[in-house]
Design a protein around this motif. Structure first.
Motif, PDB file in Angstrom:
ATOM      1  N   PHE A  27       0.805  -1.217   0.000  1.00 35.90           N
ATOM      2  CA  PHE A  27       0.000   0.000   0.000  1.00 35.90           C
ATOM      3  C   PHE A  27       0.842   1.273   0.000  1.00 35.90           C
ATOM      4  O   PHE A  27       0.316   2.359  -0.204  1.00 35.90           O
ATOM      5  CB  PHE A  27      -0.923   0.012   1.223  1.00 35.90           C
ATOM      6  CG  PHE A  27      -1.941  -1.074   1.215  1.00 35.90           C
ATOM      7  CD1 PHE A  27      -3.102  -0.961   0.470  1.00 35.90           C
ATOM      8  CD2 PHE A  27      -1.735  -2.239   1.946  1.00 35.90           C
ATOM      9  CE1 PHE A  27      -4.051  -1.971   0.456  1.00 35.90           C
ATOM     10  CE2 PHE A  27      -2.674  -3.250   1.949  1.00 35.90           C
ATOM     11  CZ  PHE A  27      -3.833  -3.127   1.198  1.00 35.90           C
ATOM     12  N   SER A  28       2.139   1.148   0.252  1.00 31.66           N
ATOM     13  CA  SER A  28       2.962   2.346   0.420  1.00 31.66           C
ATOM     14  C   SER A  28       3.105   3.142  -0.875  1.00 31.66           C
ATOM     15  O   SER A  28       3.196   4.363  -0.863  1.00 31.66           O
ATOM     16  CB  SER A  28       4.349   1.979   0.962  1.00 31.66           C
ATOM     17  OG  SER A  28       5.080   1.239   0.006  1.00 31.66           O
ATOM     18  N   MET A  57       1.094   2.405  -3.773  1.00 32.69           N
ATOM     19  CA  MET A  57      -0.219   2.407  -4.423  1.00 32.69           C
ATOM     20  C   MET A  57      -0.151   2.175  -5.936  1.00 32.69           C
ATOM     21  O   MET A  57      -1.015   2.630  -6.683  1.00 32.69           O
ATOM     22  CB  MET A  57      -0.951   3.726  -4.133  1.00 32.69           C
ATOM     23  CG  MET A  57      -1.339   3.905  -2.680  1.00 32.69           C
ATOM     24  SD  MET A  57      -2.440   2.613  -2.070  1.00 32.69           S
ATOM     25  CE  MET A  57      -3.939   2.966  -2.988  1.00 32.69           C
ATOM     26  N   THR A  86       1.784  12.298  -2.973  1.00 32.71           N
ATOM     27  CA  THR A  86       0.791  11.330  -2.495  1.00 32.71           C
ATOM     28  C   THR A  86       1.484  10.147  -1.835  1.00 32.71           C
ATOM     29  O   THR A  86       1.075   9.688  -0.762  1.00 32.71           O
ATOM     30  CB  THR A  86      -0.075  10.831  -3.667  1.00 32.71           C
ATOM     31  OG1 THR A  86      -0.723  11.939  -4.283  1.00 32.71           O
ATOM     32  CG2 THR A  86      -1.129   9.841  -3.179  1.00 32.71           C
ATOM     33  N   TRP A 133       1.083   9.139   2.128  1.00 34.88           N
ATOM     34  CA  TRP A 133       0.488   7.822   2.313  1.00 34.88           C
ATOM     35  C   TRP A 133       1.461   6.880   3.024  1.00 34.88           C
ATOM     36  O   TRP A 133       1.072   6.108   3.893  1.00 34.88           O
ATOM     37  CB  TRP A 133       0.071   7.253   0.969  1.00 34.88           C
ATOM     38  CG  TRP A 133      -0.688   5.960   1.053  1.00 34.88           C
ATOM     39  CD1 TRP A 133      -0.259   4.728   0.693  1.00 34.88           C
ATOM     40  CD2 TRP A 133      -2.021   5.790   1.538  1.00 34.88           C
ATOM     41  NE1 TRP A 133      -1.224   3.789   0.911  1.00 34.88           N
ATOM     42  CE2 TRP A 133      -2.329   4.416   1.437  1.00 34.88           C
ATOM     43  CE3 TRP A 133      -2.990   6.659   2.048  1.00 34.88           C
ATOM     44  CZ2 TRP A 133      -3.556   3.894   1.822  1.00 34.88           C
ATOM     45  CZ3 TRP A 133      -4.221   6.130   2.430  1.00 34.88           C
ATOM     46  CH2 TRP A 133      -4.487   4.761   2.316  1.00 34.88           C
ATOM     47  N   LEU A 140       1.519   7.513   6.783  1.00 34.94           N
ATOM     48  CA  LEU A 140       0.322   6.949   7.422  1.00 34.94           C
ATOM     49  C   LEU A 140       0.439   5.437   7.585  1.00 34.94           C
ATOM     50  O   LEU A 140       0.163   4.891   8.663  1.00 34.94           O
ATOM     51  CB  LEU A 140      -0.912   7.295   6.588  1.00 34.94           C
ATOM     52  CG  LEU A 140      -2.243   6.684   7.058  1.00 34.94           C
ATOM     53  CD1 LEU A 140      -2.602   7.184   8.462  1.00 34.94           C
ATOM     54  CD2 LEU A 140      -3.370   6.998   6.071  1.00 34.94           C
ATOM     55  N   ILE A 141       0.869   4.764   6.517  1.00 34.92           N
ATOM     56  CA  ILE A 141       0.998   3.306   6.574  1.00 34.92           C
ATOM     57  C   ILE A 141       2.045   2.894   7.605  1.00 34.92           C
ATOM     58  O   ILE A 141       1.850   1.923   8.359  1.00 34.92           O
ATOM     59  CB  ILE A 141       1.358   2.752   5.179  1.00 34.92           C
ATOM     60  CG1 ILE A 141       0.234   2.997   4.182  1.00 34.92           C
ATOM     61  CG2 ILE A 141       1.662   1.251   5.265  1.00 34.92           C
ATOM     62  CD1 ILE A 141      -1.069   2.328   4.524  1.00 34.92           C
ATOM     63  N   THR A 156      -2.263  -2.114  -7.428  1.00 39.26           N
ATOM     64  CA  THR A 156      -2.064  -2.363  -6.002  1.00 39.26           C
ATOM     65  C   THR A 156      -2.868  -3.569  -5.545  1.00 39.26           C
ATOM     66  O   THR A 156      -2.378  -4.401  -4.776  1.00 39.26           O
ATOM     67  CB  THR A 156      -2.472  -1.127  -5.178  1.00 39.26           C
ATOM     68  OG1 THR A 156      -1.657  -0.024  -5.561  1.00 39.26           O
ATOM     69  CG2 THR A 156      -2.284  -1.381  -3.693  1.00 39.26           C
TER      70      THR A 156
END
Length: 480
Positions: free
Chosen positions: A58-59, A61, A86, A90, A93-94, A219
């Motif tokens: 997910f890092s 995307m 982005t 992101w 957050l991850i 992803t």
């Protein structure tokens, strides 16, 4: 300025150089580490990577792949700037989710407290990968594989030396942790230097929606791929324990060296090429079949050789503490041979603008085939059952891929197997001859020489045309 064919030729040469240096160095480091460390150390890392690798999907995307695939006239600087910022936000957050939630959960899940200490360090790549991915996408788009090769090789060598020093100093499992982390920190400044690109502080909603749409499918596909590649580690680690997972990890490492590393080199080069050919289906099909044949001429002999000689080589290379990995290595080698039937099909789908189909296939493979077969095999037969479950899942996936290749790309079964029959025949004959001679008690190292000589002779007398065709792809530049 180099022509398109010259760029492809240069790309193959430099990715081959990268393989020769990068992968060989990695293997040597892993070999030395395996002799110094213990199966439990590899098992602990295997348990940890189950969670970090899935979350790391997910890092970025999938925005790097989206930037590569996008046509030149529909790509602007705003796409790169938007993807960069982005990815940064992101990634932060991850990473916070991994440190405060995933780490403690993984430690409790396996009953191994050290995992909660390892995960925050091993996950630092989540913060850095989005930065590196945008730079790499720019270099891949320009087919600058020489720069990519230099960056990857230098990073791998520094990381390997650091991990070896730590292992010899008695750091144990932490040697494996830093082997994975140091690479990112060494590579990042090199990516900036290679591209000479720095992002502007800009964000475009339009650019975001365009790259995020493609990246979302990519992803999702990568997520299912990671689940597929890690669910066996998850199950073995939970049910059988760290030591058994260590055996399984080494077996998977040895068999994936040929399959993953060699095919990744080809896939990295052909992805931008397939993307350029996405509006020429006949050219796309013809080139895909040539790549399939080229891959199997390399992979089949290696995998059958591993099946023949792993029981002799593993104790010598890694020590007697790893002998329980031998049957797992042999079983997984069969899986590699099966998977080669549709190798690079995922690249064909992604490059032709079908990431949604790739996502659906990955989901079916995970939910319908992979997870049930892995769980059932492990519960019934331990790590050998895990390996056989993996092989059967690959067989089911191959049949599905063959069906879709026929329906979507008009690649007939006879065309696919026509590309495979000669590499398989030329390899299976030396395999059978060597196997029966080995049963007479002749020293195995002599049989390695006999196996190699038989392969070379058969290729020389019966596959000259095909070998020259492969060389024309990679050496003579007569690609299209």
């Amino acid at each position: 300025m180099m022509s398109f064919k010259q760029q492809l030729f240069s790309g193959v040469i430099w990715t081959t150089i990268e393989m020769a240096i990068n992968r060989s160095f990695k293997f040597i480091i892993k070999l030395i580490l395996a002799r110094i460390l213990f199966p439990e150390d590899y098992g602990i890392i295997g348990m940890t990577v189950v969670f970090t690798s899935i979350i790391s999907v997910f890092s970025e995307m999938g925005m790097g792949a989206a930037l590569i695939q996008r046509k030149e006239d529909k790509l602007s600087k705003e796409h790169f700037d938007t993807a960069f910022w982005t990815g940064i936000l992101w990634g932060i957050l991850i990473y916070l989710i991994v440190v405060f939630f995933v780490g403690p959960f993984a430690a409790d899940f396996y009953g191994e407290p050290i995992i909660s200490e390892i995960i925050p360090i091993l996950s630092l790549g989540i913060l850095i990968n989005p930065i590196n991915a945008i730079h790499k996408a720019k270099l891949i788009r320009s087919l600058s594989f020489k720069k990519i090769s230099i960056i990857n090789n230098s990073s791998t060598i520094v990381a390997g030396v650091v991990s070896l020093i730590l292992a010899l100093s008695g750091a144990g499992v932490w040697a494996l942790v830093f082997d994975a982390v140091v690479i990112f920190f060494v590579a990042t400044p090199q990516w900036f230097y290679a591209t000479k690109w720095f992002p502007s502080i800009k964000f475009s909603k339009k650019a975001f929606s365009e790259i995020f749409g493609f990246g979302l499918f990519t992803t999702g596909t990568q997520l299912f791929g990671k689940v597929n590649s890690q669910v066996d580690y998850l199950i073995v680690g939970k049910i059988v324990g760290a030591t058994a997972l260590g055996y399984y990890s080494l077996a998977f490492l040895l068999t994936s060296i040929a399959r993953t590393q060699i095919t990744q080199i080809v896939d990295q080069v052909i992805y931008p090429i397939f993307s350029k050919l996405q509006d020429e289906p006949e050219q796309l099909k013809r080139y895909y079949l040539k790549i399939l044949r080229a891959n199997t001429f390399v992979i089949y002999p290696i995998m059958l050789g591993i099946i023949l000689f792993s029981e002799y080589a593993i104790p010598i290379l890694f020590g007697d503490k790893w002998v329980e990995a031998i049957p797992i290595v042999q079983i997984l080698s069969i899986g590699v041979i099966i998977s080669m039937t549709t190798s690079s099909f995922h690249v064909l789908m992604r490059a032709s603008g079908k990431p949604d189909l790739e996502l659906k296939l990955s989901g079916i493979f995970s939910i319908v085939f992979f997870i049930p077969l892995i769980v059932g095999g492990t519960l019934l037969y331990g790590i050998e059952g895990t390996a056989w479950g993996y092989v059967i899942a690959l067989l089911c996936s191959t049949f599905l891929n063959l069906f879709l290749m026929l329906k979507i790309y008009k690649i007939k079964l006879r065309e696919t197997f026509g590309a495979l029959i000669l590499p398989f025949t030329i390899t299976i004959i030396p395999f059978l001859v060597t196997y029966f001679i080995l049963m007479t008690g002749l020293p195995w190292f002599i049989m390695v020489f006999i196996y190699a000589m038989l392969l070379l002779l058969l290729m020389y007398f019966f596959a000259k045309k095909e070998i020259n065709e492969i060389r024309s792809i990679f050496l003579s530049r007569k690609v299209l």
